[in-house]
Each structure stands twice: as C-alpha cells, then as structure tokens.
Motif scaffolding. Structure first.
Motif, PDB file in Angstrom:
ATOM      1  N   ARG A 151       4.879   7.944  -8.320  1.00  0.00           N
ATOM      2  CA  ARG A 151       5.004   7.254  -9.607  1.00  0.00           C
ATOM      3  C   ARG A 151       6.256   6.378  -9.645  1.00  0.00           C
ATOM      4  N   ASP A 152       7.345   6.896  -9.116  1.00  0.00           N
ATOM      5  CA  ASP A 152       8.583   6.117  -9.060  1.00  0.00           C
ATOM      6  C   ASP A 152       8.419   4.894  -8.164  1.00  0.00           C
ATOM      7  N   ALA A 153       7.722   5.053  -7.042  1.00  0.00           N
ATOM      8  CA  ALA A 153       7.509   3.923  -6.126  1.00  0.00           C
ATOM      9  C   ALA A 153       6.680   2.831  -6.782  1.00  0.00           C
ATOM     10  N   VAL A 154       5.699   3.215  -7.582  1.00  0.00           N
ATOM     11  CA  VAL A 154       4.899   2.234  -8.314  1.00  0.00           C
ATOM     12  C   VAL A 154       5.785   1.421  -9.252  1.00  0.00           C
ATOM     13  N   LEU A 155       6.639   2.112  -9.977  1.00  0.00           N
ATOM     14  CA  LEU A 155       7.556   1.429 -10.895  1.00  0.00           C
ATOM     15  C   LEU A 155       8.466   0.468 -10.147  1.00  0.00           C
ATOM     16  N   ARG A 156       9.041   0.920  -9.039  1.00  0.00           N
ATOM     17  CA  ARG A 156       9.951   0.075  -8.269  1.00  0.00           C
ATOM     18  C   ARG A 156       9.219  -1.134  -7.680  1.00  0.00           C
ATOM     19  N   ALA A 157       7.981  -0.915  -7.212  1.00  0.00           N
ATOM     20  CA  ALA A 157       7.220  -2.019  -6.613  1.00  0.00           C
ATOM     21  C   ALA A 157       6.884  -3.084  -7.644  1.00  0.00           C
ATOM     22  N   GLU A 158       6.477  -2.671  -8.828  1.00  0.00           N
ATOM     23  CA  GLU A 158       6.171  -3.666  -9.860  1.00  0.00           C
ATOM     24  C   GLU A 158       7.433  -4.415 -10.263  1.00  0.00           C
TER      25      GLU A 158
ATOM     26  N   GLN B  13       0.872  -1.181   0.000  1.00  0.00           N
ATOM     27  CA  GLN B  13       0.000   0.000   0.000  1.00  0.00           C
ATOM     28  C   GLN B  13       0.903   1.223   0.000  1.00  0.00           C
ATOM     29  N   LEU B  14       0.949   1.906  -1.137  1.00  0.00           N
ATOM     30  CA  LEU B  14       1.711   3.138  -1.244  1.00  0.00           C
ATOM     31  C   LEU B  14       0.820   4.276  -0.762  1.00  0.00           C
ATOM     32  N   GLN B  15       1.073   4.723   0.450  1.00  0.00           N
ATOM     33  CA  GLN B  15       0.224   5.737   1.074  1.00  0.00           C
ATOM     34  C   GLN B  15       0.451   7.078   0.361  1.00  0.00           C
ATOM     35  N   PRO B  16      -0.606   7.662  -0.220  1.00  0.00           N
ATOM     36  CA  PRO B  16      -0.436   8.835  -1.080  1.00  0.00           C
ATOM     37  C   PRO B  16      -0.308  10.138  -0.284  1.00  0.00           C
ATOM     38  N   GLN B  17       0.636  10.161   0.640  1.00  0.00           N
ATOM     39  CA  GLN B  17       0.804  11.305   1.537  1.00  0.00           C
ATOM     40  C   GLN B  17       2.277  11.655   1.679  1.00  0.00           C
ATOM     41  N   HIS B  18       2.516  12.948   1.984  1.00  0.00           N
ATOM     42  CA  HIS B  18       3.862  13.443   2.287  1.00  0.00           C
ATOM     43  C   HIS B  18       4.850  13.191   1.156  1.00  0.00           C
ATOM     44  N   ALA B  19       4.386  13.292  -0.084  1.00  0.00           N
ATOM     45  CA  ALA B  19       5.255  13.046  -1.231  1.00  0.00           C
ATOM     46  C   ALA B  19       4.759  13.850  -2.421  1.00  0.00           C
TER      47      ALA B  19
ATOM     48  N   GLU C 194      -1.934  -6.184 -10.124  1.00  0.00           N
ATOM     49  CA  GLU C 194      -3.280  -5.701  -9.866  1.00  0.00           C
ATOM     50  C   GLU C 194      -3.173  -4.398  -9.071  1.00  0.00           C
ATOM     51  N   ILE C 195      -4.180  -3.563  -9.199  1.00  0.00           N
ATOM     52  CA  ILE C 195      -4.187  -2.266  -8.521  1.00  0.00           C
ATOM     53  C   ILE C 195      -5.543  -2.052  -7.865  1.00  0.00           C
TER      54      ILE C 195
ATOM     55  N   ILE D 102      -0.649  -3.519  -6.006  1.00  0.00           N
ATOM     56  CA  ILE D 102      -0.288  -2.202  -5.471  1.00  0.00           C
ATOM     57  C   ILE D 102      -1.578  -1.472  -5.119  1.00  0.00           C
ATOM     58  N   PHE D 103      -1.709  -1.124  -3.848  1.00  0.00           N
ATOM     59  CA  PHE D 103      -2.854  -0.379  -3.351  1.00  0.00           C
ATOM     60  C   PHE D 103      -2.457   1.058  -3.018  1.00  0.00           C
ATOM     61  N   ASN D 104      -3.435   1.945  -3.053  1.00  0.00           N
ATOM     62  CA  ASN D 104      -3.325   3.230  -2.351  1.00  0.00           C
ATOM     63  C   ASN D 104      -4.410   3.241  -1.281  1.00  0.00           C
ATOM     64  N   TRP D 105      -4.847   4.430  -0.846  1.00  0.00           N
ATOM     65  CA  TRP D 105      -6.008   4.496   0.047  1.00  0.00           C
ATOM     66  C   TRP D 105      -6.882   5.661  -0.365  1.00  0.00           C
ATOM     67  N   ASP D 106      -8.080   5.688   0.148  1.00  0.00           N
ATOM     68  CA  ASP D 106      -9.069   6.690  -0.251  1.00  0.00           C
ATOM     69  C   ASP D 106      -9.313   7.665   0.901  1.00  0.00           C
ATOM     70  N   HIS D 107      -8.420   8.637   1.018  1.00  0.00           N
ATOM     71  CA  HIS D 107      -8.579   9.723   1.983  1.00  0.00           C
ATOM     72  C   HIS D 107      -8.218  11.029   1.303  1.00  0.00           C
ATOM     73  N   PHE D 108      -8.492  12.127   1.978  1.00  0.00           N
ATOM     74  CA  PHE D 108      -8.192  13.446   1.428  1.00  0.00           C
ATOM     75  C   PHE D 108      -7.106  14.178   2.205  1.00  0.00           C
ATOM     76  N   TYR D 109      -6.733  13.632   3.337  1.00  0.00           N
ATOM     77  CA  TYR D 109      -5.694  14.209   4.179  1.00  0.00           C
ATOM     78  C   TYR D 109      -4.823  13.078   4.725  1.00  0.00           C
ATOM     79  N   PRO D 110      -3.584  13.386   5.088  1.00  0.00           N
ATOM     80  CA  PRO D 110      -2.720  12.348   5.657  1.00  0.00           C
ATOM     81  C   PRO D 110      -3.315  11.738   6.921  1.00  0.00           C
ATOM     82  N   LEU D 111      -3.043  10.462   7.092  1.00  0.00           N
ATOM     83  CA  LEU D 111      -3.449   9.782   8.318  1.00  0.00           C
ATOM     84  C   LEU D 111      -2.344   9.807   9.365  1.00  0.00           C
TER      85      LEU D 111
END
Length: 261
Positions: A23-30, A11-17, A72-73, A37-46
């Motif tokens: 995008r680079d992390a997605v490439l490296r993970a694959e 889960q690549l947390q879409p915060q603080h970046a 899969e994503i 590869i997951f993200n999460w559905d929030h609007f602010y950092p947790l």
C-alpha cells in the motif's frame, strides 16, 4: 504508427511483503508521477522463496482503485484460466467504477504451472490455453457491454504474450494494448508480425494497438531503442519488501525531459 505519449508504469510484484508495504509503495509510485501501476495475477512468488508471502491480484486492485486518484491500474496480466470470463468482465467493470474509469484489463493465456496445480486448475497445454483465451475474449467483451451500469469508459484490453502464430493473432483481433517480451529488436520483429495479422483480420493494429514492454536499468541506454521499436508504455518491475522506486524515478525523469524538450 499513431503518435502516442510516452507512459511509464511500475509493476509492484505482490510478493515477499506485508500488505502495508505494498500500500505504501502504491502511494509513493503515484506521488512519483507514474502513469500506470500494475500488479500480477499469481498465487505464489515467482522469484525468491517460492513459498514466501504473496497476495491475490483482483482484491488488491479493488483496494488500489480506492487508494489512488490519478494513475491507471491493472494486472500485468490476469491469467485467463483462473476465472470464468463473464465473472472476470464483471470484476473489471466493478473496479472500473471504483477507480472512476482508470482500469486496464490485462489478460493472458497463463503459464505458471504451480498456480494451476495448487489451486486445482487444469494446466493442459500451451496451445489449449491460448485457444481458450481466444474463445473467452468475445465473452468478456459481451459481458462488459451487458453490464448495468455500463463501464465508465471502454475499458482498454491489454493482452500479454508474443507467440507469433496464435497469440499475436488474438492480439490483432481484440487488444487495445499489446505487452510483448524481449529487447527492442525482438519487440520490433513481433510488432511487424502483429501488424501483418492486423491486415489479415482487417484491423489497423499499427494505429489502434499501443505497444508495451518491460524495461530495466538506465533509460539512456534502452529508452530510444524501445521508442524506435514502437513501444510507448514502458514498465519497470519492482519487488518487495522494500519496493525501491529509484529506477522508476530515472525513467520518469527521462519521460519528462523528452516531453519538455
């Protein structure tokens, strides 16, 4: 329970970046060999600065669909409250096509009150949000079935949540994947409750519903216990801005060693 392959997700947390770092992390993970590869559905950092950098879930999944080739994503998980269920289904169908049939539709009842307050959604009660999730899942399924063109595959529905009375009943009725929370003992207990709900609704959840959970640290210390609890989709959460995948690599090596042995 049906024998399933062990799968490792990040889960690549879409915060603080910046997005370039995500995008680079997605490439490296694959390239590293993760299965999902997951993200999460929030609007602010947790975590960290509560008003730090953050990006929206589903527009990001569209970009990942084009960027990736094999994995899969999906979202771990989409908040059911934030989008009309028919719209969410059509978004999922579109990303499914963009990815060539690699989307997992993760959904949950929602819990992060700041998102609701800042974006004008009614927070209400946990019971009301769970009830709405149960009402909306048939609408999501119906809209997926009505889409033209139809989804590339039967999009797997993953439900996140562990409430024994209501949420696990919804999982038993609708999910292809259940994402639970807690250690192996907790997961095993909740998994048994899920299967009882499956019996009640006439669905073989032991065979049909894959078990998913978050892990961290040394796989030699956690992995076997999670497998014994029935978990075959194991997810490591990784935060920005650096997205250190070293722990993910340990779990991939553990997965591959078991497959080879």
């Amino acid at each position: 329970m049906t024998k399933r392959p062990i799968r490792i997700a990040v889960q690549l947390q879409p915060q603080h970046a910046d997005y370039s770092q995500i995008r680079d992390a997605v490439l490296r993970a694959e390239d590293l060999g993760v299965d999902v590869i997951f993200n999460w559905d929030h609007f602010y950092p947790l975590y960290g600065d509560p008003d730090g950098k953050h990006f929206e879930c589903w527009t990001m999944l569209g970009a990942w669909a084009e960027q990736t080739e094999r994995v899969e994503i999906g979202a771990l998980v989409t908040c059911n409250s934030y989008r009309n269920p028919d719209l969410l289904a059509d978004m999922a169908r579109t990303v499914d096509h963009m990815s060539g049939g690699r989307l997992i539709l993760g959904v949950g009842a929602g819990w992060f009150e700041k998102d609701y307050d800042q974006f004008g959604y009614e927070f209400g009660t946990a019971g009301a949000r769970i009830k709405k999730l149960g009402e909306d899942l048939p609408r999501i399924k119906n809209r997926l079935a009505a889409g033209n063109p139809a989804p590339v595959r039967d999009i797997p529905i993953m439900i996140g949540g562990s409430g024994p009375k209501k949420t696990l009943r919804i999982v038993a009725e609708h999910a292809d994947i259940w994402h639970g929370f807690g250690d192996a003992g907790t997961i095993a207990t909740k998994s048994a409750i899920l299967d009882q709900h499956g019996t009640d609704v006439g669905r073989d959840t032991a065979g049909l519903v894959e078990r998913s959970a978050g892990v961290d640290g040394d796989p030699a210390q956690q992995g076997q216990a999670m497998l014994d609890a029935g978990v075959t989709l194991l997810t490591i959460g990784v935060g920005g801005p650096d997205y250190d995948l070293s722990t993910v690599k340990e779990w991939i090596d553990w997965r591959d060693a078991r497959a080879a042995g």
